[in-house]
Write an enzyme that holds these catalytic residues in place. Structure first.
Site: not given
Length: 293
Positions: A48-49, A137, A165, A167, A189, A191-192, A208
């Site tokens: 996606s990024s 994914y 993955k 997310t 997936g 980051d936060e 990302s």
């Protein structure tokens, strides 16, 4: 092989010119930054990024080729080949496999309300045609596809499906997956939520913001895995301050603009995304300076 794929991966950004064409020199610089500066273990290419779903097949192949040429065997490479066109997904999977990518990944088919059997067959057909390992994914927030624990079991019975993955914010399902499939790879997936995912026993993460914040992300992952939870959370707080600011300014344009501040030719986002808002440039520079990005 699958155990060698553990670690942190940048979801590779792709630079475009004003006409939506790939800036090849800039792409090479972004790859080098992930390896040399961010000290990451691998690249997740055409996710996606990378604005993958805005590109045509030849552009996607170009990204696969350049990333492999630049990275060679210095880090691991995962090729995201998922597409609503199964023939394209297979062709991309075959191409990435021929280039020597370490594994494939594919987003679950989306937009249409596919049955699980249709989703399963989509993965099995890509695997059959490529004979490469596959990482599911799963990103239900964008695809609307939620895979249950029993459905994961069915997918994982295929020996070529080596992981996921993940997310999603469902940490109950994440714990259940980790417990049920200890030999499968699980990549976080979000980051936060890296610290929470690391504590939950994931094998790595794909993000990302690791394009600009990879060193700090590696430290979070390391400290959490060592049991230094307080230190890991402090680093996550810093990362989330960064992530919050980046999201407020616009994710992809801001990540590109941040790398651009380092002299990397990151070009523009691909239309219909808008370019970075130049009125926010002072705010971006302040963020870079404050967190040593």
């Amino acid at each position: 092989m699958k155990h060698e794929l553990k670690g942190l991966y940048a979801a590779l950004l792709v630079p475009f010119d004003k006409d939506g064409q790939i800036i090849e020199s800039g792409l090479r610089e972004i790859v080098r930054n992930a390896i040399d500066v961010q000290q990451l273990d691998g690249l997740y290419v055409n996710g996606s990024s990378g604005e993958n779903f805005l590109m045509n097949t030849e552009q996607k192949k170009t990204v696969f080729r350049i990333a492999k040429e630049e990275a060679q065997n210095e880090i691991k490479l995962i090729a995201q080949v998922g597409s609503l066109d199964l023939n394209e997904a297979i062709a991309l999977g075959q191409y990435a496999t021929e280039l020597g990518y370490d594994a494939l990944s594919a987003v679950t088919p989306f937009y249409y309300p596919f049955t699980f059997e249709e989703i399963r067959d989509y993965y099995f057909k890509i695997i059959e045609a490529t004979q490469n390992d596959m990482i599911i994914y799963s990103i239900p927030g964008l695809t609307g596809v939620n895979i249950t624990i029993d459905q994961f079991k069915t997918l994982f019975e295929n020996e070529h499906i080596i992981g996921v993955k993940y997310t999603a914010p469902d940490f109950f399902l994440l714990e259940r997956l980790r417990h049920a499939f200890p030999d499968k790879l699980i990549f976080s997936g979000f980051d936060e939520m890296l610290v929470q995912a690391a504590i939950s026993g994931v094998d790595g993460a794909i993000g990302s913001t690791y394009n600009i914040n990879g060193v700090r992300a590696q430290a979070i992952f390391k400290e959490a895995r060592l049991g230094n939870v307080e230190k890991a959370y402090a680093l996550q707080k810093e990362s989330n301050d960064i992530i919050e600011s980046v999201l407020n300014m616009g994710l992809y344009p801001t990540l590109k603009a941040a790398l651009g501040e380092k002299g990397i030719n990151t070009g523009l986002p691909k239309a219909p995304f808008h370019p970075f808002d130049e009125s926010l440039r002072p705010q971006l520079k302040s963020l870079i300076q404050k967190y040593n990005l």
